[in-house]
Design a protein around this motif. Structure first.
Motif, PDB file in Angstrom:
ATOM      1  N   UNK A 117       4.560  -2.511  -7.108  1.00 59.81           N
ATOM      2  CA  UNK A 117       3.961  -3.640  -6.416  1.00 59.81           C
ATOM      3  C   UNK A 117       2.806  -3.304  -5.497  1.00 59.81           C
ATOM      4  N   UNK A 118       2.319  -2.065  -5.497  1.00 59.81           N
ATOM      5  CA  UNK A 118       1.256  -1.657  -4.578  1.00 59.81           C
ATOM      6  C   UNK A 118      -0.098  -2.190  -5.027  1.00 59.81           C
ATOM      7  N   UNK A 119      -0.873  -2.703  -4.071  1.00 56.86           N
ATOM      8  CA  UNK A 119      -2.254  -3.107  -4.340  1.00 56.86           C
ATOM      9  C   UNK A 119      -3.197  -1.910  -4.282  1.00 56.86           C
ATOM     10  N   UNK A 120      -2.832  -0.922  -3.477  1.00 56.99           N
ATOM     11  CA  UNK A 120      -3.634   0.298  -3.346  1.00 56.99           C
ATOM     12  C   UNK A 120      -2.700   1.489  -3.209  1.00 56.99           C
ATOM     13  N   UNK A 121      -3.027   2.568  -3.887  1.00 59.13           N
ATOM     14  CA  UNK A 121      -2.246   3.804  -3.806  1.00 59.13           C
ATOM     15  C   UNK A 121      -3.200   4.913  -3.368  1.00 59.13           C
ATOM     16  N   UNK A 122      -2.934   5.465  -2.194  1.00 56.45           N
ATOM     17  CA  UNK A 122      -3.789   6.521  -1.647  1.00 56.45           C
ATOM     18  C   UNK A 122      -3.297   7.887  -2.110  1.00 56.45           C
ATOM     19  N   UNK A 123      -4.210   8.693  -2.595  1.00 57.51           N
ATOM     20  CA  UNK A 123      -3.910  10.093  -2.912  1.00 57.51           C
ATOM     21  C   UNK A 123      -4.352  10.945  -1.728  1.00 57.51           C
ATOM     22  N   UNK A 124      -3.403  11.622  -1.104  1.00 58.37           N
ATOM     23  CA  UNK A 124      -3.699  12.475   0.049  1.00 58.37           C
ATOM     24  C   UNK A 124      -2.994  13.807  -0.165  1.00 58.37           C
ATOM     25  N   UNK A 125      -3.578  14.638  -0.981  1.00 57.11           N
ATOM     26  CA  UNK A 125      -2.953  15.908  -1.340  1.00 57.11           C
ATOM     27  C   UNK A 125      -3.860  17.075  -0.970  1.00 57.11           C
ATOM     28  N   UNK A 126      -3.274  18.250  -0.973  1.00 55.98           N
ATOM     29  CA  UNK A 126      -4.042  19.437  -0.663  1.00 55.98           C
ATOM     30  C   UNK A 126      -5.010  19.802  -1.784  1.00 55.98           C
ATOM     31  N   UNK A 146       0.842  -1.178   0.000  1.00 56.50           N
ATOM     32  CA  UNK A 146       0.000   0.000   0.000  1.00 56.50           C
ATOM     33  C   UNK A 146       0.882   1.235   0.000  1.00 56.50           C
ATOM     34  N   UNK A 147       0.509   2.200  -0.829  1.00 55.69           N
ATOM     35  CA  UNK A 147       1.321   3.405  -0.971  1.00 55.69           C
ATOM     36  C   UNK A 147       0.441   4.628  -0.826  1.00 55.69           C
ATOM     37  N   UNK A 148       1.002   5.694  -0.280  1.00 55.10           N
ATOM     38  CA  UNK A 148       0.315   6.977  -0.211  1.00 55.10           C
ATOM     39  C   UNK A 148       1.071   7.979  -1.057  1.00 55.10           C
ATOM     40  N   UNK A 149       0.386   8.601  -1.988  1.00 57.24           N
ATOM     41  CA  UNK A 149       0.978   9.637  -2.825  1.00 57.24           C
ATOM     42  C   UNK A 149       0.567  10.975  -2.249  1.00 57.24           C
ATOM     43  N   UNK A 150       1.520  11.771  -1.804  1.00 59.21           N
ATOM     44  CA  UNK A 150       1.186  12.974  -1.052  1.00 59.21           C
ATOM     45  C   UNK A 150       2.066  14.151  -1.450  1.00 59.21           C
ATOM     46  N   UNK A 151       1.438  15.213  -2.001  1.00 57.88           N
ATOM     47  CA  UNK A 151       2.193  16.415  -2.369  1.00 57.88           C
ATOM     48  C   UNK A 151       1.233  17.583  -2.588  1.00 57.88           C
ATOM     49  N   UNK A 152       1.144  18.495  -1.651  1.00 56.05           N
ATOM     50  CA  UNK A 152       1.529  18.350  -0.252  1.00 56.05           C
ATOM     51  C   UNK A 152       0.346  17.815   0.533  1.00 56.05           C
ATOM     52  N   UNK A 153       0.541  17.007   1.514  1.00 57.68           N
ATOM     53  CA  UNK A 153      -0.550  16.438   2.300  1.00 57.68           C
ATOM     54  C   UNK A 153      -0.704  17.196   3.601  1.00 57.68           C
ATOM     55  N   UNK A 154      -1.935  17.183   4.136  1.00 58.08           N
ATOM     56  CA  UNK A 154      -2.147  17.814   5.424  1.00 58.08           C
ATOM     57  C   UNK A 154      -1.598  16.910   6.514  1.00 58.08           C
ATOM     58  N   UNK A 155      -1.289  17.510   7.670  1.00 60.19           N
ATOM     59  CA  UNK A 155      -0.757  16.740   8.794  1.00 60.19           C
ATOM     60  C   UNK A 155      -1.784  15.711   9.253  1.00 60.19           C
ATOM     61  N   UNK A 166      -1.387  13.660  -9.413  1.00 55.47           N
ATOM     62  CA  UNK A 166      -1.010  12.436  -8.698  1.00 55.47           C
ATOM     63  C   UNK A 166      -1.601  11.214  -9.393  1.00 55.47           C
ATOM     64  N   UNK A 167      -2.871  11.304  -9.802  1.00 54.14           N
ATOM     65  CA  UNK A 167      -3.515  10.184 -10.493  1.00 54.14           C
ATOM     66  C   UNK A 167      -2.791   9.855 -11.789  1.00 54.14           C
ATOM     67  N   UNK A 168      -2.390  10.882 -12.527  1.00 49.78           N
ATOM     68  CA  UNK A 168      -1.696  10.668 -13.789  1.00 49.78           C
ATOM     69  C   UNK A 168      -0.347   9.971 -13.556  1.00 49.78           C
ATOM     70  N   UNK A 169       0.397  10.444 -12.565  1.00 44.82           N
ATOM     71  CA  UNK A 169       1.702   9.847 -12.285  1.00 44.82           C
ATOM     72  C   UNK A 169       1.573   8.402 -11.808  1.00 44.82           C
ATOM     73  N   UNK A 170       0.558   8.130 -11.022  1.00 43.78           N
ATOM     74  CA  UNK A 170       0.334   6.760 -10.563  1.00 43.78           C
ATOM     75  C   UNK A 170       0.050   5.854 -11.755  1.00 43.78           C
ATOM     76  N   UNK A 171      -0.855   6.296 -12.634  1.00 45.49           N
ATOM     77  CA  UNK A 171      -1.227   5.491 -13.804  1.00 45.49           C
ATOM     78  C   UNK A 171      -0.033   5.239 -14.716  1.00 45.49           C
ATOM     79  N   UNK A 172       0.874   6.177 -14.765  1.00 37.79           N
ATOM     80  CA  UNK A 172       2.045   6.044 -15.636  1.00 37.79           C
ATOM     81  C   UNK A 172       3.105   5.099 -15.069  1.00 37.79           C
TER      82      UNK A 172
END
Length: 218
Positions: free
Chosen positions: A90-99, A1-10, A117-123
């Motif tokens: 290898x991630x089964x799930x990628x979480x997008x947690x961005x501002x 599981x991965x979290x894609x964050x830029x920038x994410x809230x605390x 973030x969605x575009x980069x994940x798909x690529x």
């Protein structure tokens, strides 16, 4: 599981760190990053009291959050990276947690970071996965993300899920560990199964988990 964050809230960072507690089989770290002794125990976190001054409360919250982060990293259940390829490998799930700040003029949410973030994940995915939107977004965002993924045309199937967070600033840790409900918007059985497995520990504690469509979750 991965979290894609830029920038994410605390608040979102704390929630995603706590998600790592649920991960059953974390990927191994490189030898130079592996701790001398794996610490699997969960850190003891005394409850906060609402009667302490705001400044002291904020400091206490940060200390608790850092304790969780340090423990998860030591147990090899949490890793940070700025390399998108490494992050989604290898991630089964990628979480997008961005501002999603309000745009000037109309006040609507700026979804630039979500879409990028969605575009980069798909690529960069290396297998089937679920893109999970954890950011605060308006109705229709999941369908927009689905369209972006289709435009990229990844080599592997990607499902979309909407998983809004109900974490309050100042009580994010307790809210995530003991939620009154979890809402997950999906549009396929494959996405439902992945999300059910992620939240299985909460389900076993009889936490209500509601599966809906994308729009209802948003």
């Amino acid at each position: 599981m991965t979290a894609r964050s830029k920038p994410a809230s605390f608040v979102l960072l704390v929630g995603l760190a706590l998600l790592s507690v649920f991960v059953v089989s974390p990927p191994p770290l490189p030898a130079q990053e592996a701790p001398e002794k794996e610490r699997q125990e969960r850190p003891e976190l005394p409850p906060l009291t609402a009667t302490i001054p705001p400044e002291e409360a904020l400091a206490a919250i940060k200390r608790r959050a850092m304790k969780i982060l340090d423990a998860r990293r030591a147990a090899r259940r949490l890793k940070f990276t700025t390399d998108i390829k490494e992050g989604v490998d290898g991630a089964d799930a990628v979480f997008i947690a961005v501002g999603t700040p309000s745009r000037r003029g109309d006040g609507h949410a700026d979804l630039t970071y979500v879409y990028e973030a969605a575009r980069q994940i798909a690529e960069n995915v290396t297998g089937p996965c679920v893109i999970v939107n954890k950011s605060t977004v308006p109705v229709g965002t999941a369908r927009a993300v689905e369209k972006i993924v289709a435009e990229v045309g990844p080599a592997y199937p990607i499902e979309i899920a909407s998983n809004p967070e109900f974490l309050r600033e100042g009580s994010a840790i307790n809210d995530f560990a003991h939620p009154d409900r979890v809402v997950v918007g999906v549009n396929s059985e494959a996405a439902r199964q992945v999300m059910r497995e992620i939240y299985r520990p909460l389900f076993l504690r009889e936490t209500p988990i509601f599966f809906t469509g994308w729009e209802s979750a948003e």
